[in-house]
Design a protein around this motif. Structure first.
Motif, PDB file in Angstrom:
ATOM      1  N   LEU A 264       0.823  -1.210   0.000  1.00  0.00           N
ATOM      2  CA  LEU A 264       0.000   0.000   0.000  1.00  0.00           C
ATOM      3  C   LEU A 264       0.858   1.262   0.000  1.00  0.00           C
ATOM      4  O   LEU A 264       0.536   2.242  -0.684  1.00  0.00           O
ATOM      5  N   VAL A 265       1.960   1.257   0.742  1.00  0.00           N
ATOM      6  CA  VAL A 265       2.851   2.409   0.783  1.00  0.00           C
ATOM      7  C   VAL A 265       3.459   2.645  -0.598  1.00  0.00           C
ATOM      8  O   VAL A 265       3.538   3.778  -1.081  1.00  0.00           O
ATOM      9  N   VAL A 266       3.891   1.576  -1.270  1.00  0.00           N
ATOM     10  CA  VAL A 266       4.477   1.698  -2.609  1.00  0.00           C
ATOM     11  C   VAL A 266       3.443   2.231  -3.596  1.00  0.00           C
ATOM     12  O   VAL A 266       3.722   3.136  -4.385  1.00  0.00           O
ATOM     13  N   ILE A 267       2.225   1.711  -3.567  1.00  0.00           N
ATOM     14  CA  ILE A 267       1.163   2.182  -4.462  1.00  0.00           C
ATOM     15  C   ILE A 267       0.862   3.649  -4.197  1.00  0.00           C
ATOM     16  O   ILE A 267       0.735   4.446  -5.127  1.00  0.00           O
ATOM     17  N   LEU A 268       0.770   4.020  -2.922  1.00  0.00           N
ATOM     18  CA  LEU A 268       0.502   5.415  -2.563  1.00  0.00           C
ATOM     19  C   LEU A 268       1.608   6.320  -3.093  1.00  0.00           C
ATOM     20  O   LEU A 268       1.343   7.391  -3.645  1.00  0.00           O
ATOM     21  N   ALA A 269       2.846   5.914  -2.962  1.00  0.00           N
ATOM     22  CA  ALA A 269       3.967   6.718  -3.463  1.00  0.00           C
ATOM     23  C   ALA A 269       3.890   6.874  -4.979  1.00  0.00           C
ATOM     24  O   ALA A 269       4.137   7.958  -5.511  1.00  0.00           O
ATOM     25  N   LEU A 270       3.537   5.817  -5.677  1.00  0.00           N
ATOM     26  CA  LEU A 270       3.420   5.905  -7.131  1.00  0.00           C
ATOM     27  C   LEU A 270       2.278   6.821  -7.547  1.00  0.00           C
ATOM     28  O   LEU A 270       2.408   7.603  -8.484  1.00  0.00           O
ATOM     29  N   LEU A 271       1.161   6.741  -6.844  1.00  0.00           N
ATOM     30  CA  LEU A 271       0.012   7.577  -7.186  1.00  0.00           C
ATOM     31  C   LEU A 271       0.299   9.047  -6.936  1.00  0.00           C
ATOM     32  O   LEU A 271      -0.101   9.906  -7.719  1.00  0.00           O
ATOM     33  N   THR A 272       0.991   9.351  -5.842  1.00  0.00           N
ATOM     34  CA  THR A 272       1.246  10.748  -5.525  1.00  0.00           C
ATOM     35  C   THR A 272       2.367  11.328  -6.359  1.00  0.00           C
ATOM     36  O   THR A 272       2.511  12.534  -6.440  1.00  0.00           O
ATOM     37  N   SER A 273       3.174  10.479  -6.983  1.00  0.00           N
ATOM     38  CA  SER A 273       4.249  11.013  -7.813  1.00  0.00           C
ATOM     39  C   SER A 273       3.724  11.525  -9.148  1.00  0.00           C
ATOM     40  O   SER A 273       4.414  12.227  -9.860  1.00  0.00           O
ATOM     41  N   CYS A 274       2.503  11.167  -9.508  1.00  0.00           N
ATOM     42  CA  CYS A 274       1.889  11.651 -10.748  1.00  0.00           C
ATOM     43  C   CYS A 274       1.141  12.937 -10.435  1.00  0.00           C
ATOM     44  O   CYS A 274       0.069  12.899  -9.852  1.00  0.00           O
ATOM     45  N   SER A 275       1.730  14.070 -10.769  1.00  0.00           N
ATOM     46  CA  SER A 275       1.071  15.324 -10.440  1.00  0.00           C
ATOM     47  C   SER A 275       0.635  16.041 -11.711  1.00  0.00           C
ATOM     48  O   SER A 275       1.133  15.783 -12.794  1.00  0.00           O
ATOM     49  N   THR A 276      -0.288  16.946 -11.550  1.00  0.00           N
ATOM     50  CA  THR A 276      -0.776  17.749 -12.662  1.00  0.00           C
ATOM     51  C   THR A 276       0.329  18.704 -13.101  1.00  0.00           C
ATOM     52  O   THR A 276       1.032  19.276 -12.281  1.00  0.00           O
ATOM     53  N   GLU A 277       0.472  18.873 -14.372  1.00  0.00           N
ATOM     54  CA  GLU A 277       1.438  19.822 -14.914  1.00  0.00           C
ATOM     55  C   GLU A 277       0.814  21.205 -14.950  1.00  0.00           C
ATOM     56  O   GLU A 277      -0.326  21.368 -15.396  1.00  0.00           O
ATOM     57  N   LEU A 278       1.565  22.188 -14.511  1.00  0.00           N
ATOM     58  CA  LEU A 278       1.080  23.566 -14.513  1.00  0.00           C
ATOM     59  C   LEU A 278       0.720  24.025 -15.921  1.00  0.00           C
ATOM     60  O   LEU A 278      -0.252  24.763 -16.108  1.00  0.00           O
TER      61      LEU A 278
ATOM     62  N   VAL B 196      11.311  29.064   5.639  1.00  0.00           N
ATOM     63  CA  VAL B 196      11.464  28.337   4.376  1.00  0.00           C
ATOM     64  C   VAL B 196      12.952  28.159   4.101  1.00  0.00           C
ATOM     65  O   VAL B 196      13.713  29.130   4.143  1.00  0.00           O
ATOM     66  N   ASP B 197      13.369  26.912   3.847  1.00  0.00           N
ATOM     67  CA  ASP B 197      14.755  26.634   3.474  1.00  0.00           C
ATOM     68  C   ASP B 197      14.986  27.044   2.027  1.00  0.00           C
ATOM     69  O   ASP B 197      14.245  26.624   1.144  1.00  0.00           O
ATOM     70  N   GLY B 198      15.999  27.846   1.788  1.00  0.00           N
ATOM     71  CA  GLY B 198      16.312  28.229   0.420  1.00  0.00           C
ATOM     72  C   GLY B 198      15.240  29.113  -0.173  1.00  0.00           C
ATOM     73  O   GLY B 198      14.609  29.901   0.516  1.00  0.00           O
ATOM     74  N   ARG B 199      15.001  28.918  -1.474  1.00  0.00           N
ATOM     75  CA  ARG B 199      14.037  29.743  -2.192  1.00  0.00           C
ATOM     76  C   ARG B 199      12.866  28.901  -2.683  1.00  0.00           C
ATOM     77  O   ARG B 199      13.067  27.806  -3.194  1.00  0.00           O
ATOM     78  N   ALA B 200      11.682  29.458  -2.552  1.00  0.00           N
ATOM     79  CA  ALA B 200      10.497  28.869  -3.182  1.00  0.00           C
ATOM     80  C   ALA B 200      10.548  29.263  -4.650  1.00  0.00           C
ATOM     81  O   ALA B 200      10.957  30.372  -4.988  1.00  0.00           O
ATOM     82  N   GLN B 201      10.141  28.333  -5.520  1.00  0.00           N
ATOM     83  CA  GLN B 201      10.141  28.615  -6.946  1.00  0.00           C
ATOM     84  C   GLN B 201       8.872  28.107  -7.584  1.00  0.00           C
ATOM     85  O   GLN B 201       8.386  27.035  -7.222  1.00  0.00           O
ATOM     86  N   GLY B 202       8.357  28.890  -8.531  1.00  0.00           N
ATOM     87  CA  GLY B 202       7.155  28.466  -9.213  1.00  0.00           C
ATOM     88  C   GLY B 202       6.819  29.365 -10.375  1.00  0.00           C
ATOM     89  O   GLY B 202       7.645  30.168 -10.820  1.00  0.00           O
ATOM     90  N   ALA B 203       5.585  29.217 -10.850  1.00  0.00           N
ATOM     91  CA  ALA B 203       5.154  29.967 -12.021  1.00  0.00           C
ATOM     92  C   ALA B 203       3.639  30.126 -12.022  1.00  0.00           C
ATOM     93  O   ALA B 203       2.919  29.438 -11.296  1.00  0.00           O
ATOM     94  N   ILE B 204       3.191  31.029 -12.905  1.00  0.00           N
ATOM     95  CA  ILE B 204       1.777  31.285 -13.121  1.00  0.00           C
ATOM     96  C   ILE B 204       1.423  30.772 -14.508  1.00  0.00           C
ATOM     97  O   ILE B 204       2.161  31.005 -15.463  1.00  0.00           O
ATOM     98  N   ALA B 205       0.296  30.070 -14.623  1.00  0.00           N
ATOM     99  CA  ALA B 205      -0.222  29.642 -15.924  1.00  0.00           C
ATOM    100  C   ALA B 205      -1.731  29.817 -15.901  1.00  0.00           C
ATOM    101  O   ALA B 205      -2.430  29.173 -15.102  1.00  0.00           O
ATOM    102  N   GLY B 206      -2.233  30.717 -16.722  1.00  0.00           N
ATOM    103  CA  GLY B 206      -3.673  30.949 -16.750  1.00  0.00           C
ATOM    104  C   GLY B 206      -4.181  31.407 -15.404  1.00  0.00           C
ATOM    105  O   GLY B 206      -3.691  32.381 -14.841  1.00  0.00           O
ATOM    106  N   SER B 207      -5.142  30.684 -14.836  1.00  0.00           N
ATOM    107  CA  SER B 207      -5.753  31.058 -13.559  1.00  0.00           C
ATOM    108  C   SER B 207      -5.088  30.400 -12.352  1.00  0.00           C
ATOM    109  O   SER B 207      -5.620  30.457 -11.241  1.00  0.00           O
TER     110      SER B 207
END
Length: 172
Positions: free
Chosen positions: A6-20, A104-115
């Motif tokens: 279950l832990v392995v399946i959960l890790a695999l499922l959460t590694s698939c994230s939506t692309e910005l 926060v350790d280091g710098r937060a990084q990200g982007a804006i796409a649409g909304s």
């Protein structure tokens, strides 16, 4: 053995994230400079890995700009009576954002796409007199001119261990 599976399946499922980039062109466009300007009130909750509610809070945010640098002065008030402050210094460069805060350790990084805005950082959280580091996957969704909903997932050892949901409302 079942728990390991279950832990392995959960890790695999959460590694698939939506692309910005999948939000490119969505409306209403996230007017970052306009929304994060002035007073913002927020209501939120923290849930653990099983979605059990662990904390509720309100936040008063003062947002101000100096050139392309945004200062977000956040004051949290938790349901247990505790308080916390965080001051973000965020740089807006086109659709890219970077930021720093005291916990926060280091710098937060990200982007804006649409909304949508998505950014990542490592957050230091004091728990039982010990400092824990969590990777944060932070998403902000513009609903309209007055409301942004923020969802964050906190990870430890690559596994989701908590979630923060926050509804922000711009005050006039």
């Amino acid at each position: 053995m079942r728990q390991l599976f279950l832990v392995v399946i959960l890790a695999l499922l959460t590694s698939c994230s939506t692309e910005l980039t999948s939000y490119q062109g969505t409306q209403p466009a996230f007017a970052f400079r306009q929304f994060f300007n002035g007073h913002i009130k927020a209501w939120g909750m923290v849930t653990d890995y099983s979605n059990k509610l662990t904390r509720r809070f309100t936040t008063d945010i003062q947002a101000s700009w100096q050139g392309n640098i945004l200062t977000l002065d956040e004051n949290f008030h938790y349901n247990d009576g505790s308080k916390q402050s965080r001051v973000w210094r965020i740089t807006l460069d086109g659709n890219n954002i970077t930021g720093q805060a005291g916990d926060v350790d280091g710098r937060a990084q990200g982007a804006i796409a649409g909304s949508v805005v998505n950014w990542h950082y490592v957050l230091n959280v004091p728990i039982n007199n010990k400092n824990w580091k969590f990777k944060v996957d932070d998403w902000l969704y513009r609903i309209d001119d007055q409301v942004v909903i923020n969802t964050s997932t906190l990870y430890k050892f690559g596994l989701p261990v908590g979630h923060v949901t926050l509804m922000m409302q711009k005050r006039k």
